[in-house]
Scaffold this motif. Structure first.
Motif, PDB file in Angstrom:
ATOM      1  N   VAL A 358       0.850  -1.189   0.000  1.00 26.23           N
ATOM      2  CA  VAL A 358       0.000   0.000   0.000  1.00 26.23           C
ATOM      3  C   VAL A 358       0.889   1.243   0.000  1.00 26.23           C
ATOM      4  O   VAL A 358       1.760   1.396   0.860  1.00 26.23           O
ATOM      5  CB  VAL A 358      -0.925   0.028   1.233  1.00 26.23           C
ATOM      6  CG1 VAL A 358      -1.759   1.313   1.243  1.00 26.23           C
ATOM      7  CG2 VAL A 358      -1.822  -1.203   1.259  1.00 26.23           C
ATOM      8  N   PHE A 359       0.677   2.120  -0.966  1.00 27.47           N
ATOM      9  CA  PHE A 359       1.360   3.409  -1.023  1.00 27.47           C
ATOM     10  C   PHE A 359       0.335   4.474  -0.650  1.00 27.47           C
ATOM     11  O   PHE A 359      -0.613   4.724  -1.393  1.00 27.47           O
ATOM     12  CB  PHE A 359       1.935   3.655  -2.419  1.00 27.47           C
ATOM     13  CG  PHE A 359       2.922   2.607  -2.844  1.00 27.47           C
ATOM     14  CD1 PHE A 359       4.247   2.699  -2.466  1.00 27.47           C
ATOM     15  CD2 PHE A 359       2.521   1.520  -3.608  1.00 27.47           C
ATOM     16  CE1 PHE A 359       5.163   1.723  -2.844  1.00 27.47           C
ATOM     17  CE2 PHE A 359       3.426   0.540  -3.977  1.00 27.47           C
ATOM     18  CZ  PHE A 359       4.753   0.640  -3.606  1.00 27.47           C
ATOM     19  N   VAL A 405      -2.741  -2.117  11.510  1.00 30.14           N
ATOM     20  CA  VAL A 405      -1.542  -1.509  10.938  1.00 30.14           C
ATOM     21  C   VAL A 405      -0.762  -0.808  12.037  1.00 30.14           C
ATOM     22  O   VAL A 405      -1.331  -0.055  12.832  1.00 30.14           O
ATOM     23  CB  VAL A 405      -1.911  -0.515   9.808  1.00 30.14           C
ATOM     24  CG1 VAL A 405      -0.640   0.060   9.169  1.00 30.14           C
ATOM     25  CG2 VAL A 405      -2.762  -1.210   8.751  1.00 30.14           C
ATOM     26  N   ARG A 406       0.549  -1.073  12.072  1.00 29.79           N
ATOM     27  CA  ARG A 406       1.412  -0.498  13.099  1.00 29.79           C
ATOM     28  C   ARG A 406       2.696   0.009  12.451  1.00 29.79           C
ATOM     29  O   ARG A 406       3.175  -0.573  11.477  1.00 29.79           O
ATOM     30  CB  ARG A 406       1.755  -1.550  14.158  1.00 29.79           C
ATOM     31  CG  ARG A 406       0.546  -2.223  14.803  1.00 29.79           C
ATOM     32  CD  ARG A 406       0.983  -3.331  15.745  1.00 29.79           C
ATOM     33  NE  ARG A 406      -0.141  -3.913  16.480  1.00 29.79           N
ATOM     34  CZ  ARG A 406      -0.674  -5.104  16.205  1.00 29.79           C
ATOM     35  NH1 ARG A 406      -0.181  -5.836  15.211  1.00 29.79           N
ATOM     36  NH2 ARG A 406      -1.681  -5.564  16.921  1.00 29.79           N
ATOM     37  N   LEU A 467       5.163   1.200   7.572  1.00 31.60           N
ATOM     38  CA  LEU A 467       4.161   0.594   8.435  1.00 31.60           C
ATOM     39  C   LEU A 467       3.937  -0.843   7.986  1.00 31.60           C
ATOM     40  O   LEU A 467       4.133  -1.184   6.816  1.00 31.60           O
ATOM     41  CB  LEU A 467       2.837   1.364   8.374  1.00 31.60           C
ATOM     42  CG  LEU A 467       2.882   2.857   8.703  1.00 31.60           C
ATOM     43  CD1 LEU A 467       3.044   3.681   7.435  1.00 31.60           C
ATOM     44  CD2 LEU A 467       1.621   3.287   9.417  1.00 31.60           C
ATOM     45  N   LEU A 468       3.514  -1.668   8.928  1.00 37.38           N
ATOM     46  CA  LEU A 468       3.261  -3.071   8.643  1.00 37.38           C
ATOM     47  C   LEU A 468       1.808  -3.396   8.943  1.00 37.38           C
ATOM     48  O   LEU A 468       1.278  -3.015   9.999  1.00 37.38           O
ATOM     49  CB  LEU A 468       4.175  -3.965   9.477  1.00 37.38           C
ATOM     50  CG  LEU A 468       5.666  -3.859   9.154  1.00 37.38           C
ATOM     51  CD1 LEU A 468       6.501  -4.458  10.269  1.00 37.38           C
ATOM     52  CD2 LEU A 468       5.975  -4.537   7.837  1.00 37.38           C
ATOM     53  N   GLY A 469       1.174  -4.089   8.013  1.00 35.95           N
ATOM     54  CA  GLY A 469      -0.165  -4.600   8.237  1.00 35.95           C
ATOM     55  C   GLY A 469      -0.089  -6.020   8.776  1.00 35.95           C
ATOM     56  O   GLY A 469       0.687  -6.846   8.272  1.00 35.95           O
ATOM     57  N   ARG A 478       1.660  -7.390   5.071  1.00 37.81           N
ATOM     58  CA  ARG A 478       1.958  -6.486   3.965  1.00 37.81           C
ATOM     59  C   ARG A 478       2.525  -5.169   4.483  1.00 37.81           C
ATOM     60  O   ARG A 478       2.451  -4.846   5.674  1.00 37.81           O
ATOM     61  CB  ARG A 478       0.738  -6.233   3.092  1.00 37.81           C
ATOM     62  CG  ARG A 478      -0.436  -5.535   3.745  1.00 37.81           C
ATOM     63  CD  ARG A 478      -1.465  -5.185   2.673  1.00 37.81           C
ATOM     64  NE  ARG A 478      -2.737  -4.767   3.219  1.00 37.81           N
ATOM     65  CZ  ARG A 478      -3.710  -4.239   2.480  1.00 37.81           C
ATOM     66  NH1 ARG A 478      -3.535  -4.073   1.183  1.00 37.81           N
ATOM     67  NH2 ARG A 478      -4.856  -3.887   3.027  1.00 37.81           N
ATOM     68  N   LEU A 479       3.109  -4.426   3.523  1.00 37.73           N
ATOM     69  CA  LEU A 479       3.826  -3.197   3.824  1.00 37.73           C
ATOM     70  C   LEU A 479       3.027  -1.984   3.378  1.00 37.73           C
ATOM     71  O   LEU A 479       2.400  -2.002   2.308  1.00 37.73           O
ATOM     72  CB  LEU A 479       5.181  -3.215   3.096  1.00 37.73           C
ATOM     73  CG  LEU A 479       6.122  -2.030   3.317  1.00 37.73           C
ATOM     74  CD1 LEU A 479       6.647  -2.014   4.740  1.00 37.73           C
ATOM     75  CD2 LEU A 479       7.287  -2.103   2.324  1.00 37.73           C
ATOM     76  N   TYR A 480       3.066  -0.950   4.203  1.00 43.58           N
ATOM     77  CA  TYR A 480       2.510   0.363   3.871  1.00 43.58           C
ATOM     78  C   TYR A 480       3.672   1.358   3.829  1.00 43.58           C
ATOM     79  O   TYR A 480       4.533   1.345   4.709  1.00 43.58           O
ATOM     80  CB  TYR A 480       1.521   0.837   4.920  1.00 43.58           C
ATOM     81  CG  TYR A 480       0.195   0.129   4.966  1.00 43.58           C
ATOM     82  CD1 TYR A 480      -0.991   0.802   4.682  1.00 43.58           C
ATOM     83  CD2 TYR A 480       0.109  -1.212   5.325  1.00 43.58           C
ATOM     84  CE1 TYR A 480      -2.222   0.158   4.750  1.00 43.58           C
ATOM     85  CE2 TYR A 480      -1.116  -1.871   5.391  1.00 43.58           C
ATOM     86  CZ  TYR A 480      -2.270  -1.174   5.105  1.00 43.58           C
ATOM     87  OH  TYR A 480      -3.489  -1.806   5.170  1.00 43.58           O
ATOM     88  N   LEU A 481       3.671   2.245   2.838  1.00 42.31           N
ATOM     89  CA  LEU A 481       4.710   3.270   2.737  1.00 42.31           C
ATOM     90  C   LEU A 481       4.062   4.637   2.571  1.00 42.31           C
ATOM     91  O   LEU A 481       3.030   4.776   1.905  1.00 42.31           O
ATOM     92  CB  LEU A 481       5.642   2.997   1.548  1.00 42.31           C
ATOM     93  CG  LEU A 481       6.598   1.804   1.717  1.00 42.31           C
ATOM     94  CD1 LEU A 481       7.187   1.402   0.379  1.00 42.31           C
ATOM     95  CD2 LEU A 481       7.696   2.134   2.713  1.00 42.31           C
TER      96      LEU A 481
END
Length: 627
Positions: A358-359, A405-406, A467-469, A478-481
Motif C-alpha cells: 500500500v502506497f 496496521v502499526r 508501516l506493517l499490516g 503487507r507493507l505500507y509506505l
C-alpha cells in the motif's frame, strides 16, 4: 469606524475561548524517574556518540569500556558489542570519575546526561553556543522520558489492541538521535498540548487564502471542491462561507486550507500579518473534527472520522535536526509524485497481487509562498515554509477488514516492565520466533528490494514512514509506505522501467548515485532499525544476533535469485558490501551543522565506514557478539 469594530468583533467571536483549550497541569515527575531517564539517555549518548566516532571507547576487558574526555573526566561502562560496530551500553553500569577538590580521583555512579554533555563538549569539538542550545533539546527530551517513566503506560500485551494512531502516541521518538524530542519553539505547556505522547485531541484552524497567494493541486480524480466536501461537512462549509460573505469577499476567490493552531498563533499571524490585514488571508474558524499528532508532530490523523485524510502541516519548530516546515516545492509536487508512483507501481503484479503493498498517496495540497521573503535570495528556509498543507490517504481508509496496521518503529518499543512489543506480537501469533521473523523480513524487504532493483527508486523507509499490516493473529502480511515528496529518490542512471518522470522541467524528485540510493535502505532499515531490533530479538525471543542477520541476508539473496535478469542492478545497489559509509546524525547536529540558520536543508556527508553485518563475513559470532 463601526464597520471595522464589527469586523473585529466577528473575528474575536471566532477565536476559541481559553476554556475551550484548557492547559493541562504540569505532570508530576518522580525524582527517581528523572534519574532513571537520565541514566538511559546517558547510555544512549555513549553508545551513539562512540558509534558515530565522536568519542573513543577503549576496551578494558570482561565486556567493560572506558571513554576518556579532554575535560579530565572518565566514563566507565559495560557494553555488548553489536552490528555495525555499535556498543549497546548497559545503563546501570556507568560510572564517572573526575578529580575532586583535594586532587584525588572520585568514581561515582553516573546518571546525569546533562553533565555528560558538558564533560564531553571539548572532546566532541563543538562550541559553547551549540552546547547551550543542544542542552535545551536534551533537557526537553529527558523531561518527556521522565514523565513517561513516572506514569508508566500500557504493558506490551495491552498495546496489541490499539489502533495505528493511538499506538503512534505511545512511541518514544527517533531511534538514532539522542535528543529526539527537542521541539525548540514549543513551551512546556505546548508540548503537553501538541506533542504525540500527550495524546491531546487538536482541532485544526481553517483559513481562506486568496488565489493570488495560494495554489491548490490534486491528483487527477480530485478537484478542490471534492477535497473540501470530503474533509468538511455541509454545515461547516456553510459556516465558513458565511464568514467570507459577511466580510464582502467572494468565497470562490479563495483557497481553503487547515492550519495547525500553534502555527497560526506563532508564525502565520506574524509573518503574514500584512496579508491578514488586507483580507488576503481570512480566518474561517475551527474544524469540528479532532486530530491526533503522529511522531513527526506536524502530521495529524483525524480521529473523529478516521477515513478522512491525514493532514501534514508546517510547524516553525526545530526538531530532529531540521525546522519542521514544508517546502513549497514539496506541497506543489506531492500530488504529481503520487500520480506518477501510482501509474508506475499500481501496474506491477508483484506489488499489487503478491505483496499487496500500500502506497499512502499524498493526493492534494495547497502551496502558499511568502509574497516578499520568497523573492529575496538566501533567506533561511525556516521563514519560507510556514504556510501550506498536504492531504494524505489515511491508514484507516486503506486497511483491510480485520487488519491492524502499526509503524515499523513500534517493534522497538519496550514497556515499563521491560517487556518488548515485538515479543508480545510473537506470543500473540503463536508462531515460533524464527518463523515470525521470516514473515517480517519478507513482508518488509521484498517490496523495498523490488522497487529499488526494478525501478531505481527508494523511499525513506525509517520507522515512522514504514508501516506493517498484520492479520488477526498478529503476523506481518503487507507493507505500507508514506511520505513521498523529498523522501522518494531516484537514481540518476537510465532505468527504462520508470518511464516518463514527473519533473522533466523542474525539481521534484531528488536524483542520486545508485550507491547513495542504496544507502537510504541501509541507513533507515538496517542501521536505523535492525541494529536495535536484533539485540531485542536475542534477549526477548531467543534468536541470536548472528541468526537474525543471517535471515535478513538470506531474504535478500532469495529475492535476487528470483530475478536473475536484474543482476547488474544487484551490483549497482549492493546491500551486501563488506563496509558501508557512516552517516552520523548526532555528529551533524553537534559538530557539522550545529544550529546555523541555513537557506536550504543540507545534505549529510559520510564520516568513515561501518562493517556490514549483511556481508558474508559479517563479524558476528554464533552468540551474536562482535568478534
Amino acid at each position: 469606524m463601526p464597520t471595522s469594530r464589527t469586523s473585529a468583533d466577528d473575528r474575536r467571536a471566532e477565536e476559541p475561548s481559553p476554556a475551550a483549550h484548557p492547559v493541562p497541569e504540569l505532570p508530576d515527575v518522580d525524582p527517581a524517574a528523572w534519574r532513571e531517564s537520565g541514566r538511559r539517555l546517558l547510555a544512549k549518548a555513549l553508545g551513539e556518540w562512540c558509534f558515530e566516532d565522536m568519542l573513543k571507547a577503549v576496551e578494558t576487558g570482561e565486556g567493560r569500556y572506558r571513554v576518556d574526555l579532554d575535560s579530565g573526566t572518565t566514563y566507565v561502562f559495560a557494553a555488548e558489542p553489536g552490528a555495525f560496530g555499535w556498543l549497546r551500553v548497559d545503563p546501570g553500569s556507568i560510572s564517572r570519575t573526575a578529580t575532586g577538590m583535594l586532587g584525588n580521583s572520585i568514581a561515582e555512579p553516573a546518571w546525569d546526561v546533562q553533565r555528560f554533555l558538558l564533560d564531553a563538549a571539548s572532546t566532541l569539538g563543538t562550541d559553547a553556543a551549540t552546547v547551550a542550545t543542544y542542552f535545551t533539546e536534551l533537557s526537553a527530551t529527558q523531561a518527556v522520558d521522565a514523565a513517561r517513566a513516572t506514569h508508566g503506560g500500557e504493558k506490551a500485551d495491552e498495546l496489541l489492541s490499539l489502533g495505528h494512531t493511538e499506538l503512534e502516541c505511545r512511541m518514544t521518538g527517533h531511534n538514532l538521535l539522542v535528543a529526539n524530542k527537542g521541539r525548540v519553539g514549543f513551551s512546556a505547556s505546548q508540548v503537553r498540548a501538541y506533542a504525540p505522547e500527550s495524546a491531546q485531541p487538536v482541532r485544526l484552524r481553517w483559513i481562506a487564502v486568496h488565489r493570488g497567494l495560494a495554489e491548490f493541486r490534486g491528483t487527477s480524480e480530485l478537484s478542490e471542491r471534492e477535497v473540501l466536501s470530503r474533509e468538511l461537512d455541509e454545515d461547516t462549509r456553510a459556516r465558513f462561507t458565511a464568514v467570507l460573505d459577511r466580510a464582502g469577499l467572494a468565497p470562490e476567490g479563495f483557497v481553503w486550507m487547515p492550519v495547525h493552531p500553534w502555527q497560526w498563533d506563532h508564525a502565520v499571524q506574524i509573518l503574514h500579518a500584512a496579508d491578514i490585514a488586507q483580507r488576503r488571508i481570512v480566518p474561517l474558524g475551527d474544524s469540528p473534527d479532532a486530530y491526533l499528532p503522529g511522531q513527526s508532530i506536524r502530521t495529524m490523523a483525524n480521529v473523529t472520522h478516521p477515513e478522512r485524510y491525514d493532514v501534514k502541516l508546517p510547524l516553525k519548530i526545530l526538531n530532529t535536526l531540521v525546522w519542521r516546515g514544508i517546502p513549497p516545492h514539496c506541497t506543489a509536487g506531492a500530488p504529481v509524485v503520487t500520480q506518477w508512483l501510482r501509474g508506475l507501481l499500481d501496474r506491477d503484479p508483484l506489488l499489487t497481487e503478491e505483496t499487496r503493498t500500500v502506497f499512502l498517496g499524498e493526493v492534494a495540497s495547497v502551496t502558499v509562498r511568502h509574497p516578499y521573503l520568497d523573492a529575496f535570495p538566501e533567506v533561511p528556509y525556516q521563514h519560507l515554509e510556514t504556510l501550506g498543507c498536504i492531504w494524505r490517504e489515511s491508514v484507516s481508509s486503506r486497511a483491510g477488514a480485520g487488519e491492524r496496521v502499526r509503524t515499523f518503529a513500534s517493534l522497538l518499543h519496550v514497556d515499563s516492565t521491560g517487556d518488548a512489543f515485538v515479543a508480545a506480537l510473537v506470543r500473540s501469533s503463536g508462531l515460533p520466533a524464527e518463523e515470525w521473523l521470516g514473515r517480517l523480513f519478507s513482508t518488509l524487504l521484498d517490496p523495498l528490494l523490488h522497487v529499488l532493483y526494478r525501478y531505481g527508486v527508494t523511499f525513506n523507509p525509517h520507522g515512522q514512514n514504514t508501516l506493517l499490516g498484520y492479520d488477526g493473529r498478529d503476523v506481518p502480511v503487507r507493507l505500507y509506505l508514506k511520505d513521498f515528496v523529498d523522501d522518494v529518490c531516484v537514481s540518476f542512471d537510465d532505468v527504462p522501467e520508470r518511464g516518463p518522470e514527473p519533473d522533466s522541467h523542474g525539481h521534484i524528485l531528488p536524483r542520486k548515485h545508485p550507491s547513495v540510493i542504496r544507502q537510504h535502505v541501509m541507513d533507515q532499515v538496517f542501521v536505523g532499525h535492525f541494529r536495535y531490533l536484533a539485540p531485542l530479538c536475542a534477549e526477548h525471543l531467543g534468536v541470536p544476533e548472528a541468526t537474525f542477520w543471517g535471515m535478513a541476508r538470506d531474504t535478500i539473496l532469495a529475492f535476487q535469485a528470483r530475478f536473475p535478469e536484474l543482476a547488474e542492478r544487484f551490483a549497482a545497489y549492493d546491500l551486501l558490501v563488506p563496509d558501508i559509509p557512516r552517516y552520523g546524525l548526532n555528529r551533524d547536529r553537534l559538530v557539522v551543522t550545529r544550529y546555523t540558520d541555513r537557506a536550504l536543508r543540507h545534505a549529510l556527508y559520510p564520516n568513515g565506514t561501518h562493517p556490514n553485518p549483511l556481508a558474508r563475513d559479517h563479524g558476528l559470532s554464533p552468540r551474536g557478539n562482535a568478534r
